[in-house]
Design an enzyme around this catalytic site. Structure first.
Site, PDB file in Angstrom:
ATOM      1  N   ASP A 155       0.899  -1.151   0.000  1.00 29.85           N
ATOM      2  CA  ASP A 155       0.000   0.000   0.000  1.00 29.85           C
ATOM      3  C   ASP A 155       0.939   1.202   0.000  1.00 29.85           C
ATOM      4  O   ASP A 155       1.585   1.490   1.007  1.00 29.85           O
ATOM      5  CB  ASP A 155      -0.895  -0.002   1.241  1.00 29.85           C
ATOM      6  CG  ASP A 155      -1.930   1.115   1.209  1.00 29.85           C
ATOM      7  OD1 ASP A 155      -1.546   2.256   0.900  1.00 29.85           O
ATOM      8  OD2 ASP A 155      -3.116   0.851   1.484  1.00 29.85           O
ATOM      9  N   HIS A 156       1.047   1.881  -1.138  1.00 29.87           N
ATOM     10  CA  HIS A 156       2.124   2.869  -1.259  1.00 29.87           C
ATOM     11  C   HIS A 156       1.970   4.040  -0.295  1.00 29.87           C
ATOM     12  O   HIS A 156       2.942   4.738  -0.017  1.00 29.87           O
ATOM     13  CB  HIS A 156       2.260   3.359  -2.710  1.00 29.87           C
ATOM     14  CG  HIS A 156       1.179   4.296  -3.160  1.00 29.87           C
ATOM     15  ND1 HIS A 156       0.036   3.864  -3.793  1.00 29.87           N
ATOM     16  CD2 HIS A 156       1.085   5.650  -3.080  1.00 29.87           C
ATOM     17  CE1 HIS A 156      -0.718   4.914  -4.076  1.00 29.87           C
ATOM     18  NE2 HIS A 156      -0.121   6.004  -3.654  1.00 29.87           N
ATOM     19  N   HIS A 171      -6.015   2.652   1.444  1.00 34.36           N
ATOM     20  CA  HIS A 171      -5.173   3.777   1.837  1.00 34.36           C
ATOM     21  C   HIS A 171      -5.684   4.504   3.082  1.00 34.36           C
ATOM     22  O   HIS A 171      -4.921   4.761   4.019  1.00 34.36           O
ATOM     23  CB  HIS A 171      -5.072   4.788   0.692  1.00 34.36           C
ATOM     24  CG  HIS A 171      -4.529   4.235  -0.578  1.00 34.36           C
ATOM     25  ND1 HIS A 171      -3.493   3.318  -0.623  1.00 34.36           N
ATOM     26  CD2 HIS A 171      -4.860   4.473  -1.869  1.00 34.36           C
ATOM     27  CE1 HIS A 171      -3.221   3.012  -1.878  1.00 34.36           C
ATOM     28  NE2 HIS A 171      -4.035   3.699  -2.661  1.00 34.36           N
TER      29      HIS A 171
END
Length: 507
Positions: free
Chosen positions: A178-179, A241
């Site tokens: 999950d960037h 996110h």
């Protein structure tokens, strides 16, 4: 760091070009890659090693945050090889195994293999199965599987995906990117109150009034319309996110916490969030869809006018929600989360509003000053600022905000993919999404999806260039709060109305 073979599925794709290769190059410049390192790129195109290396070089000149030095680039791409692979062709995996073993022999390195799946989620399961059946996963060293979101499209599909991946890789071997967890300011949340005794003392419901988490985008669906119209903001941003940001903000960590402890604390947060009921979702969730408007003075089409979007779609491009964490530290503190497309500004931030002295109203003090705030900016700027009220020596009796910079070393910060790829190579799972968190996140979101399916939640239109539906503001105002740092919209929102609930999928 141990010698490693990185096997990249989707090596010809956009994510590899824009994020993965520049991240690896910057790690190389900083000497954060293994001394003996091999990368084998995979794709369906008939590329030679030389052409592949040239494409990598091109991506570095175009997307690296550092200027690509020609000599260093040439040295960097020497580690890159290419192999044609059709995901469904088992014989291609045998060919790949032979190439991987030859490279390991050439470099005299052990069989430590990182499989990075930069491909669509529909390919995760067949690739993992073929890795195992071909012998690629039978290593004398370690093996790890890195996958991108989405991890399923609802609770049941996520469970099915995890069960199937678990047949080839253990949970400890799966690294779900999950960037947002790679963003420098997010990673600093882990240590903000852990290493700062003042923050540690304030990090609870005794001193915090509310927490706001915002991720606004000015862009629309762009070329992702066909994908996005089946996903919406709740799946694309909120379930992953936004809930990950909430977990990272809310965890209470002891000093020198291990990755395992971080995972357990994040799981505790998700378990403690009061669940939603399908029939009453509307009390805590606002969904919206952008109508026509203007951004920075330029006219913008409505979502339903975007190429590839169904004319009568009820898809959400905005979602706001109020969550309550029912534990000792956070009971009674509302967490407000919102994310949307075609908003007035691009911003990703967390705002922690501290409580006022007893008896004073939310959001304003008796002397007219604003509450004390901790503001964590993640995009487009990166900063962490404590806004405190101090007496104004030039105007006695008045107060003015004083901003204390808590991130003085933010120059030349690494990008998210640099941090995450480095951690995956190093075997550190701290800033990855663990299965427990993913499952609990889907479980919390599932009633929202069910309410959408059964048309139990109205879809509010909002003009492009605004901060979302007025109902989002009303949700906070009902409890004496407001969204921080919103500026007046570019146009009158009174002309925008709600979309009526659909009947059998039709307006």
């Amino acid at each position: 760091m141990e010698p490693t073979s990185l096997i990249l599925f989707g090596a010809t794709g956009d994510l590899a070009k824009r994020k993965i290769y520049p991240a690896l190059y910057n790690l190389y410049i900083e000497q954060k890659l293994p001394e003996s390192f091999s990368l084998i790129g995979l794709g369906r195109r008939e590329w030679s090693d030389e052409f592949f290396q040239a494409q990598v070089e091109k991506s570095l000149h175009e997307f690296s945050r550092r200027q690509a030095d020609p000599a260093r680039v040439k040295s960097f791409v020497k580690a890159f090889r290419y192999s044609v692979l059709n995901i469904s062709h088992k014989e291609d995996y045998i060919t790949l195994l032979d190439l991987v073993q030859k490279r390991e022999a050439e470099l005299s390195i052990p069989s430590n293999r990182l499989f990075y799946l930069s491909v669509g989620p529909e390919f995760f399961e067949p690739i993992a199965q073929n890795i195992q059946e071909s012998g690629l996963g039978s290593t004398e060293g370690w093996k790890r599987l890195v996958i991108e979101k989405p991890f399923g499209h609802d609770l049941q599909s996520a469970r099915d995906l995890n069960r199937n991946l678990s047949e080839s890789f253990t949970e400890e071997e799966i690294y779900r990117i999950d960037h947002y967890l790679g963003k420098p300011m997010v990673q600093r949340l882990e240590t903000l109150h852990q290493s700062n005794p003042i923050m540690k003392a304030l990090w609870n419901n005794r001193y915090i009034s509310n927490v706001q988490i915002t991720a606004n985008e000015t862009v629309g669906v762009e070329e992702r319309a066909s994908y996005y119209d089946h996903v919406g903001a709740v799946r694309d941003m909120f379930q992953n996110h936004m809930l990950q940001l909430l977990m990272m903000m809310a965890i209470q960590l002891p000093h020198n916490s291990t990755p395992e402890k971080v995972g357990l604390k994040k799981k505790h947060i998700m378990e403690s969030i009061l669940p939603l009921q399908k029939q009453t979702v509307g009390a805590s969730v606002i969904r919206g869809q952008y109508a026509e408007g203007s951004i920075q003075g330029k006219p913008v089409n409505a979502y339903t006018a975007e190429l590839g979007v169904a004319e009568n779609t009820m898809n959400d491009t905005f979602i706001a929600a109020k969550l309550q964490i029912d534990d000792f530290f956070w009971r009674g503190v509302p967490f407000y989360i919102r994310t949307g497309k075609r908003m007035k500004e691009k911003s990703t931030r967390i705002v922690i509003e501290f409580k006022e002295p007893s008896g004073q109203a939310h959001g304003v003090k008796s002397n007219g000053s604003k509450p004390n705030l901790l503001v964590i900016e993640m995009s487009p700027d990166q900063s962490m600022t404590l806004q405190l009220n101090a007496s104004d020596p030039q105007n006695k009796g008045d107060f003015k905000p004083v901003h204390i910079d808590l991130s003085p070393d933010r120059e030349d910060l690494a990008e998210a993919y640099e941090n995450l790829i480095h951690d995956a190579l190093h075997g550190d799972p701290t800033f990855f999404a663990h299965w427990d968190e993913v499952e609990l996140s889907w479980a919390w979101v599932q009633p929202i999806l069910d309410a959408f399916t059964e048309n139990l939640l109205p879809l509010h239109l909002y003009p492009a260039g605004s901060y979302g539906p007025a109902e989002s503001d009303a949700m906070l105002a009902a409890e004496g709060h407001h969204w921080w740092f919103d500026e007046p919209a570019d146009q009158d929102v009174s002309s925008v109305t709600d979309v009526p609930l659909a009947v059998n999928g039709n307006l």
